[in-house]
Write a protein that holds these residues in place. Sequence first.
Motif, PDB file in Angstrom:
ATOM      1  N   THR A  74      -9.563  -1.941   1.455  1.00  0.00           N
ATOM      2  CA  THR A  74     -10.531  -1.091   2.495  1.00  0.00           C
ATOM      3  C   THR A  74      -9.995  -0.011   3.049  1.00  0.00           C
ATOM      4  N   ARG A  75      -8.830  -0.410   3.794  1.00  0.00           N
ATOM      5  CA  ARG A  75      -8.093   0.348   4.706  1.00  0.00           C
ATOM      6  C   ARG A  75      -7.427   1.324   3.844  1.00  0.00           C
ATOM      7  N   GLU A  76      -6.776   0.959   2.967  1.00  0.00           N
ATOM      8  CA  GLU A  76      -5.694   1.795   2.186  1.00  0.00           C
ATOM      9  C   GLU A  76      -6.561   2.839   1.611  1.00  0.00           C
ATOM     10  N   LYS A  77      -7.851   2.586   1.176  1.00  0.00           N
ATOM     11  CA  LYS A  77      -8.724   3.966   0.745  1.00  0.00           C
ATOM     12  C   LYS A  77      -9.151   4.784   1.757  1.00  0.00           C
ATOM     13  N   ALA A  78      -9.406   3.992   3.022  1.00  0.00           N
ATOM     14  CA  ALA A  78      -9.523   4.840   3.964  1.00  0.00           C
ATOM     15  C   ALA A  78      -8.618   5.953   4.330  1.00  0.00           C
ATOM     16  N   PHE A  79      -7.363   5.364   4.236  1.00  0.00           N
ATOM     17  CA  PHE A  79      -6.132   6.104   4.619  1.00  0.00           C
ATOM     18  C   PHE A  79      -5.840   7.400   3.622  1.00  0.00           C
ATOM     19  N   SER A  80      -6.387   6.947   2.415  1.00  0.00           N
ATOM     20  CA  SER A  80      -6.236   8.079   1.226  1.00  0.00           C
ATOM     21  C   SER A  80      -7.215   9.024   1.549  1.00  0.00           C
ATOM     22  N   LEU A  81      -8.382   8.654   2.189  1.00  0.00           N
ATOM     23  CA  LEU A  81      -9.286   9.844   2.545  1.00  0.00           C
ATOM     24  C   LEU A  81      -9.361  10.486   3.718  1.00  0.00           C
ATOM     25  N   GLY A  82      -8.069  10.042   4.611  1.00  0.00           N
ATOM     26  CA  GLY A  82      -7.755  10.873   5.675  1.00  0.00           C
ATOM     27  C   GLY A  82      -8.056  10.209   6.911  1.00  0.00           C
ATOM     28  N   HIS A  83      -8.384   9.193   6.827  1.00  0.00           N
ATOM     29  CA  HIS A  83      -8.745   8.404   8.241  1.00  0.00           C
ATOM     30  C   HIS A  83      -7.392   7.650   8.845  1.00  0.00           C
ATOM     31  N   HIS A  84      -7.420   7.762  10.075  1.00  0.00           N
ATOM     32  CA  HIS A  84      -6.020   7.291  10.884  1.00  0.00           C
ATOM     33  C   HIS A  84      -5.922   5.875  10.546  1.00  0.00           C
ATOM     34  N   TYR A  85      -4.755   5.140  10.829  1.00  0.00           N
ATOM     35  CA  TYR A  85      -4.642   3.829  10.653  1.00  0.00           C
ATOM     36  C   TYR A  85      -5.398   3.155  11.879  1.00  0.00           C
ATOM     37  N   SER A  86      -5.243   3.814  12.978  1.00  0.00           N
ATOM     38  CA  SER A  86      -5.884   3.186  14.363  1.00  0.00           C
ATOM     39  C   SER A  86      -7.245   2.912  14.372  1.00  0.00           C
ATOM     40  N   GLU A  87      -8.170   3.654  13.630  1.00  0.00           N
ATOM     41  CA  GLU A  87      -9.501   3.667  13.559  1.00  0.00           C
ATOM     42  C   GLU A  87     -10.095   2.121  13.248  1.00  0.00           C
ATOM     43  N   SER A  88      -9.049   1.269  12.533  1.00  0.00           N
ATOM     44  CA  SER A  88      -9.617   0.040  12.087  1.00  0.00           C
ATOM     45  C   SER A  88      -8.322  -0.888  12.195  1.00  0.00           C
ATOM     46  N   LEU A  89      -8.647  -2.318  11.963  1.00  0.00           N
ATOM     47  CA  LEU A  89      -7.584  -3.178  12.196  1.00  0.00           C
ATOM     48  C   LEU A  89      -7.618  -3.995  10.811  1.00  0.00           C
ATOM     49  N   PRO A  90      -6.425  -4.301  10.586  1.00  0.00           N
ATOM     50  CA  PRO A  90      -6.147  -5.422   9.188  1.00  0.00           C
ATOM     51  C   PRO A  90      -6.736  -6.576   9.802  1.00  0.00           C
ATOM     52  N   ILE A  91      -7.130  -7.381   9.043  1.00  0.00           N
ATOM     53  CA  ILE A  91      -7.586  -8.707   9.188  1.00  0.00           C
ATOM     54  C   ILE A  91      -6.374  -9.562   9.640  1.00  0.00           C
ATOM     55  N   GLU A  92      -6.431 -10.279  10.443  1.00  0.00           N
ATOM     56  CA  GLU A  92      -5.143 -10.999  11.183  1.00  0.00           C
ATOM     57  C   GLU A  92      -4.531 -12.062  10.113  1.00  0.00           C
ATOM     58  N   TYR A  93      -3.409 -11.868   9.794  1.00  0.00           N
ATOM     59  CA  TYR A  93      -2.909 -12.693   8.639  1.00  0.00           C
ATOM     60  C   TYR A  93      -2.501 -14.027   9.454  1.00  0.00           C
ATOM     61  N   ARG A  94      -2.825 -15.209   8.699  1.00  0.00           N
ATOM     62  CA  ARG A  94      -2.530 -16.516   9.251  1.00  0.00           C
ATOM     63  C   ARG A  94      -1.426 -17.073   8.086  1.00  0.00           C
ATOM     64  N   PRO A  95      -0.176 -16.887   8.767  1.00  0.00           N
ATOM     65  CA  PRO A  95       1.076 -17.498   7.981  1.00  0.00           C
ATOM     66  C   PRO A  95       0.881 -18.903   7.533  1.00  0.00           C
ATOM     67  N   SER A  96       1.573 -19.130   6.164  1.00  0.00           N
ATOM     68  CA  SER A  96       1.476 -20.516   5.748  1.00  0.00           C
ATOM     69  C   SER A  96       2.403 -21.283   6.371  1.00  0.00           C
ATOM     70  N   GLU A  97       2.327 -22.632   6.269  1.00  0.00           N
ATOM     71  CA  GLU A  97       3.515 -23.538   6.921  1.00  0.00           C
ATOM     72  C   GLU A  97       4.694 -23.257   6.434  1.00  0.00           C
ATOM     73  N   GLU A  98       4.798 -22.869   4.986  1.00  0.00           N
ATOM     74  CA  GLU A  98       6.250 -22.520   4.658  1.00  0.00           C
ATOM     75  C   GLU A  98       6.979 -21.429   5.362  1.00  0.00           C
ATOM     76  N   TYR A  99       5.927 -20.385   5.574  1.00  0.00           N
ATOM     77  CA  TYR A  99       6.387 -19.165   6.282  1.00  0.00           C
ATOM     78  C   TYR A  99       6.599 -19.617   8.011  1.00  0.00           C
ATOM     79  N   LEU A 100       5.847 -20.435   8.444  1.00  0.00           N
ATOM     80  CA  LEU A 100       5.843 -20.800   9.800  1.00  0.00           C
ATOM     81  C   LEU A 100       7.288 -21.467  10.032  1.00  0.00           C
TER      82      LEU A 100
END
Length: 370
Positions: free
Chosen positions: A36-62
Motif C-alpha cells: 500500500t505504501r509503495e503504491k502511494a509513493f508511486s502516486l506522489g505521496h511522501h513517505y512521512s505521511e504514513s508509517l510502515p507496520i512495525e517489523y517484529r524480528p524472528s528469533e534467528e534475526y534477534l
Amino acid sequence: MMLKTADLVKTSYSPEDITFLLKDMSKIQIESNVDTREKAFSLGHHYSESLPIEYRPSEEYLHLYNQAMLQLSSYVAQLVGIVTRRVHKYAKTDHVVIVSLARAGSPVGILMRRYARSFLDLDWPHFSVSILRGKGIDENAIKTIRELYPNYHLQFVDGWTGKGAIQKELTKSIQKLNQQGLHLNDDLAVLSDPGGCATLYSTREDILIPNAFLNSTVSGLISRTILNNSFQSPEDYHGAKYYADLEEEDVSNAFVNQISAHFLAQEKAILARSKEFPIKNERTWLGMQVAQEIAHKYYKNSDLTKVKPSVGETTRTLLRRKPYKILLRDESDEAVKHILSLCQEKNIPIEIIPDLYYRAIGLIESEELI
C-alpha cells in the motif's frame, strides 16, 4: 524560554539522556503495509505521511543482533569517543548542543552525551529532531533549541551515511534557517561515513552499526517521524508514535548501556585515533557517484531514490520497503549475515559483485527497471 513537554512523544529512554522534539501521534492509526505504501509513493505521496507496520524480528534475526552486539560494542564505543572528541575540537567551545536526527542518530547522540560527561567533563544537552528527505529538517524544533541555547554550537548527529541524501537535505535546511539569523552549521557528525559526505566522522568504512538491525525497539520505542497535514498544523513539531505494545521487546537502553560500558577500555585507542586525521575533512561525495552508477545500470530512468547504499541503509530497506534485489560485495562477510537472513525470510534475490564499493546496496522495486 520554557520547553513545553506535555505534547511531546513518550520514549523508553531516560529524560537524562535525550529529549525528542516530536509531537505525540500515538493514538492515530497511520500504518500501512508495504504494498500500500509503495503504491502511494508511486502516486506522489511522501513517505512521512504514513508509517510502515512495525517489523517484529524472528528469533534467528534477534540472535544475529545479539551476536553483532557482542562482537561490535567495543568498536562502536571507540567510534563514539573519536567523533565526540572531534566535535569538541571543531566547535572550539565547551558549549555544545547535540541535535540528533531521529531515529538512527538518537542512540548515537545519547552515547556522545554520555562520553562527553564522563571523559570531557561536559554536560551537553541532547535533543532529537526529525529530518525528512524532500521536506527538510523540522524548523520549529530547531528554532526551539536555538531559543533555549542562543549562544551554543548546535551539532547535528546521525548514525551513518548512505549516498548523502540527508546531508544534502540538512545543508539546504540550514541555509534557509541561517537566512532567518539562526547561525547554524551543516557539518554532520556520524560514526560511519562511507558516502564521503560528512565532515565529522570516525571512519569512512561501510561498517555495521548494530542499531541498524532493529526499528523502534532500539530507538526508544519511537516510530519513524511523521509529517501529515491531516493531523498536524504548521506550528506543530513533526510527529512520531510511541509503541507501548513493544515494551517487553525493547532493547534501547540495553544498547546504549552495553556500548557505553566499553568507553573506559577504549579510551587509549580513542585518544590515539582521534589525532590521526584533521578535525574536519572535505566531502568527496564518492557514495553519491557510486549510487548514480548503480541507478544508471539498474533503472531505465536512473532513479537515484531507489538505490539504498551501505549496510545500514540496506538493512532499513529490508525492514521497511520492498526491495527487488540486494547487491552484496561478499556473502561470507560477517557484517551482512543479518541481510542474508532477511533476504531468505522475505524471498529477496541477491547479486554478488566482488568489487562493489559498499558492503551492501538495496534496490527498491520499480516499474522503471531495466
